[in-house]
Design a protein around this motif. Structure first.
Motif, PDB file in Angstrom:
ATOM      1  N   THR A   1       6.669 -17.495   9.423  1.00  0.00           N
ATOM      2  CA  THR A   1       5.897 -18.681   9.801  1.00  0.00           C
ATOM      3  C   THR A   1       6.296 -19.883   8.953  1.00  0.00           C
ATOM      4  N   ALA A   2       6.460 -19.671   7.656  1.00  0.00           N
ATOM      5  CA  ALA A   2       6.864 -20.775   6.776  1.00  0.00           C
ATOM      6  C   ALA A   2       8.210 -21.349   7.224  1.00  0.00           C
ATOM      7  N   ASN A   3       9.139 -20.491   7.625  1.00  0.00           N
ATOM      8  CA  ASN A   3      10.464 -20.953   8.059  1.00  0.00           C
ATOM      9  C   ASN A   3      10.375 -21.739   9.365  1.00  0.00           C
ATOM     10  N   VAL A   4       9.574 -21.256  10.310  1.00  0.00           N
ATOM     11  CA  VAL A   4       9.421 -21.960  11.594  1.00  0.00           C
ATOM     12  C   VAL A   4       8.860 -23.364  11.360  1.00  0.00           C
ATOM     13  N   ILE A   5       7.846 -23.459  10.515  1.00  0.00           N
ATOM     14  CA  ILE A   5       7.215 -24.751  10.239  1.00  0.00           C
ATOM     15  C   ILE A   5       8.166 -25.663   9.473  1.00  0.00           C
ATOM     16  N   HIS A   6       8.868 -25.115   8.482  1.00  0.00           N
ATOM     17  CA  HIS A   6       9.806 -25.921   7.700  1.00  0.00           C
ATOM     18  C   HIS A   6      10.891 -26.504   8.593  1.00  0.00           C
ATOM     19  N   THR A   7      11.436 -25.690   9.497  1.00  0.00           N
ATOM     20  CA  THR A   7      12.482 -26.163  10.412  1.00  0.00           C
ATOM     21  C   THR A   7      11.963 -27.267  11.318  1.00  0.00           C
ATOM     22  N   ALA A   8      10.768 -27.088  11.837  1.00  0.00           N
ATOM     23  CA  ALA A   8      10.188 -28.103  12.719  1.00  0.00           C
ATOM     24  C   ALA A   8       9.949 -29.413  11.981  1.00  0.00           C
ATOM     25  N   LYS A   9       9.444 -29.329  10.749  1.00  0.00           N
ATOM     26  CA  LYS A   9       9.203 -30.546   9.972  1.00  0.00           C
ATOM     27  C   LYS A   9      10.506 -31.294   9.713  1.00  0.00           C
ATOM     28  N   GLN A  10      11.570 -30.552   9.437  1.00  0.00           N
ATOM     29  CA  GLN A  10      12.880 -31.182   9.198  1.00  0.00           C
ATOM     30  C   GLN A  10      13.370 -31.932  10.431  1.00  0.00           C
ATOM     31  N   LYS A  11      12.994 -31.443  11.611  1.00  0.00           N
ATOM     32  CA  LYS A  11      13.414 -32.066  12.869  1.00  0.00           C
ATOM     33  C   LYS A  11      12.438 -33.142  13.337  1.00  0.00           C
ATOM     34  N   GLY A  12      11.394 -33.392  12.551  1.00  0.00           N
ATOM     35  CA  GLY A  12      10.431 -34.421  12.909  1.00  0.00           C
ATOM     36  C   GLY A  12       9.431 -33.997  13.959  1.00  0.00           C
ATOM     37  N   LYS A  13       9.273 -32.698  14.154  1.00  0.00           N
ATOM     38  CA  LYS A  13       8.328 -32.197  15.146  1.00  0.00           C
ATOM     39  C   LYS A  13       6.944 -32.034  14.527  1.00  0.00           C
ATOM     40  N   ARG A  14       5.932 -31.910  15.388  1.00  0.00           N
ATOM     41  CA  ARG A  14       4.547 -31.860  14.925  1.00  0.00           C
ATOM     42  C   ARG A  14       4.079 -30.431  14.696  1.00  0.00           C
ATOM     43  N   ILE A  15       3.233 -30.273  13.703  1.00  0.00           N
ATOM     44  CA  ILE A  15       2.580 -29.003  13.426  1.00  0.00           C
ATOM     45  C   ILE A  15       1.119 -29.141  13.855  1.00  0.00           C
ATOM     46  N   ILE A  16       0.720 -28.346  14.844  1.00  0.00           N
ATOM     47  CA  ILE A  16      -0.629 -28.421  15.402  1.00  0.00           C
ATOM     48  C   ILE A  16      -1.383 -27.179  14.968  1.00  0.00           C
ATOM     49  N   ALA A  17      -2.375 -27.354  14.115  1.00  0.00           N
ATOM     50  CA  ALA A  17      -3.184 -26.234  13.627  1.00  0.00           C
ATOM     51  C   ALA A  17      -4.290 -25.927  14.625  1.00  0.00           C
ATOM     52  N   VAL A  18      -4.509 -24.654  14.879  1.00  0.00           N
ATOM     53  CA  VAL A  18      -5.609 -24.236  15.750  1.00  0.00           C
ATOM     54  C   VAL A  18      -6.746 -23.756  14.851  1.00  0.00           C
ATOM     55  N   GLY A  19      -7.650 -24.669  14.575  1.00  0.00           N
ATOM     56  CA  GLY A  19      -8.811 -24.351  13.760  1.00  0.00           C
ATOM     57  C   GLY A  19      -8.730 -24.904  12.355  1.00  0.00           C
ATOM     58  N   THR A  20      -9.891 -25.218  11.804  1.00  0.00           N
ATOM     59  CA  THR A  20      -9.957 -25.698  10.431  1.00  0.00           C
ATOM     60  C   THR A  20      -9.491 -24.623   9.457  1.00  0.00           C
ATOM     61  N   THR A  21      -9.628 -23.335   9.849  1.00  0.00           N
ATOM     62  CA  THR A  21      -9.133 -22.248   8.992  1.00  0.00           C
ATOM     63  C   THR A  21      -7.631 -22.364   8.785  1.00  0.00           C
ATOM     64  N   VAL A  22      -6.908 -22.687   9.843  1.00  0.00           N
ATOM     65  CA  VAL A  22      -5.449 -22.801   9.758  1.00  0.00           C
ATOM     66  C   VAL A  22      -5.053 -24.012   8.919  1.00  0.00           C
ATOM     67  N   VAL A  23      -5.784 -25.110   9.064  1.00  0.00           N
ATOM     68  CA  VAL A  23      -5.506 -26.290   8.229  1.00  0.00           C
ATOM     69  C   VAL A  23      -5.643 -25.926   6.757  1.00  0.00           C
ATOM     70  N   ARG A  24      -6.735 -25.255   6.405  1.00  0.00           N
ATOM     71  CA  ARG A  24      -6.967 -24.892   5.002  1.00  0.00           C
ATOM     72  C   ARG A  24      -5.868 -23.966   4.489  1.00  0.00           C
ATOM     73  N   ALA A  25      -5.473 -23.004   5.306  1.00  0.00           N
ATOM     74  CA  ALA A  25      -4.438 -22.068   4.882  1.00  0.00           C
ATOM     75  C   ALA A  25      -3.111 -22.773   4.645  1.00  0.00           C
ATOM     76  N   LEU A  26      -2.680 -23.588   5.598  1.00  0.00           N
ATOM     77  CA  LEU A  26      -1.379 -24.255   5.486  1.00  0.00           C
ATOM     78  C   LEU A  26      -1.363 -25.253   4.326  1.00  0.00           C
ATOM     79  N   GLU A  27      -2.412 -26.026   4.197  1.00  0.00           N
ATOM     80  CA  GLU A  27      -2.426 -27.021   3.131  1.00  0.00           C
ATOM     81  C   GLU A  27      -2.597 -26.367   1.757  1.00  0.00           C
ATOM     82  N   SER A  28      -3.247 -25.218   1.706  1.00  0.00           N
ATOM     83  CA  SER A  28      -3.388 -24.493   0.438  1.00  0.00           C
ATOM     84  C   SER A  28      -2.042 -23.973  -0.045  1.00  0.00           C
ATOM     85  N   ALA A  29      -1.172 -23.628   0.893  1.00  0.00           N
ATOM     86  CA  ALA A  29       0.137 -23.074   0.539  1.00  0.00           C
ATOM     87  C   ALA A  29       1.201 -24.145   0.371  1.00  0.00           C
ATOM     88  N   ALA A  30       0.789 -25.402   0.396  1.00  0.00           N
ATOM     89  CA  ALA A  30       1.755 -26.502   0.306  1.00  0.00           C
ATOM     90  C   ALA A  30       1.471 -27.404  -0.880  1.00  0.00           C
TER      91      ALA A  30
END
Length: 336
Positions: free
Chosen positions: A231-260
């Motif tokens: 998952t980290a690799n998929v998101i990293h690749t998308a960010k490098q290409k300027g694509k959007r990361i859409i979190a499904v739920g506040t739980t996912v936002v907290r998880a992703l931002e906690s790991a960043a």
């Protein structure tokens, strides 16, 4: 600070959409466009109209537990609600309006017992050690438990109504409800148009403590999360290409931002009590799919990290005017 608004009781979704004659992916969807400052009213099945090839939709793979159990001890019966798993075989639980003693044995079934490990007079929770290890523990809980149900839901619906179609890792004591509206058909449709689907785990804890003496603030609410290397690799690749990361739920936002914390998403697992508000600078997440949150809920603070407070309040006023439904069986909100 979250805001208050009038929510008529008839807008509390008491029935699952399927019991209202609506497919789970055809609930209403309030779209808040943060660039144009406009709102759109649509249905969730049209989600693909608002996403682009290469965007990543991140889902919470946590599966809902039937977290309401019944225990017997000293010839008395108690309701016991799982609150959160601390480590193997050790759980914090809520036993409403009952005092238990350290060392007391609770019998849940002929296969499942637990001992009271810790009682804290300054906390609503007690700590239990269950004698069954996983996965046998989960097998037994799924046989004997019932899902958490709140006062606006009069009928005890089966656990299937509290599951997302893709949930695979048991652990949430309340449904990660933002993902409920997804169907396999919709997920396949998104993949066919080039949207990437990724998964994280964040096991939701118990939010309602059934006693006005206790209140758990967002910084006190620690929840376990797990972000895989894939998952980290998929998101990293998308960010490098300027694509959007859409979190499904506040739980996912907290998880992703906690790991960043370092500015780059890393594969990581652990506990988070991250509090996100309008002062927060989001490093990973660009958009959010969520339900509609009740007045003064701390989740509204998180939404202001995406949407200016005044715009969000106006959008919620529209949702009330258009008779959107609230809570886990209600309608959806897309913020892009």
């Amino acid at each position: 600070m979250s805001f208050s608004f009038a929510l008529p009781s008839q807008l509390n979704a008491a029935l699952p959409p399927e019991k209202r004659g609506v497919r789970r992916d055809y609930v209403k969807m309030l779209v808040i466009n943060t660039k144009t400052k406009r709102t759109t009213h649509d249905v969730f099945f049209h989600l693909s109209h608002y996403l682009e090839r290469g965007d990543v939709v991140v889902l919470n793979a946590s599966r809902t537990l039937p977290a309401v159990l019944t225990a017997t001890s000293k010839d008395r019966r108690y309701e016991v609600r799982l609150a959160r798993r601390l480590k193997a075989q050790q759980w914090e639980v809520l036993v409403p309006h009952v005092s238990l003693e350290q060392g007391e044995i609770l019998h849940f079934s002929k296969h499942l017992t637990a001992v009271v490990e810790h009682v804290n007079a300054h906390s609503p929770f007690i700590t239990l050690f269950f004698h069954l290890p996983e996965p046998a523990f989960f097998d037994e809980v799924y046989k004997i438990g019932e899902p958490v149900r709140y006062e606006y839901i009069e009928t005890p619906w089966k656990l299937d109504y509290y599951q997302t179609v893709f949930g695979s890792v048991p652990g949430s004591v309340e449904m990660p409800s933002a993902g409920r509206a997804f169907s396999w058909e919709l997920l396949f449709q998104l993949q066919a148009m080039g949207v990437k689907i990724a998964f994280v785990e964040l096991h939701t804890g118990l939010s309602y403590l059934m006693d006005d003496r206790w209140h758990i603030g967002p910084r006190e609410n620690k929840e376990f999360y797990n972000i895989s290397k894939e998952t980290a690799n998929v998101i990293h690749t998308a960010k490098q290409k300027g694509k959007r990361i859409i979190a499904v739920g506040t739980t996912v936002v907290r998880a992703l931002e906690s790991a960043a914390a370092s500015g780059t998403l890393q594969p990581k697992k652990g506990w988070t009590n991250l509090y996100i508000s309008e002062q927060s600078k989001l490093q990973i997440v660009d958009g959010l799919i969520t339900g509609l949150h009740e007045p003064e809920a701390s989740h509204l603070d998180l939404l202001t990290a995406f949407v200016p407070r005044e715009f969000l309040q106006a959008a919620y006023s529209e949702a009330v005017e258009h008779r959107y439904l609230w809570h886990e069986f209600g309608d959806m909100n897309l913020i892009i």
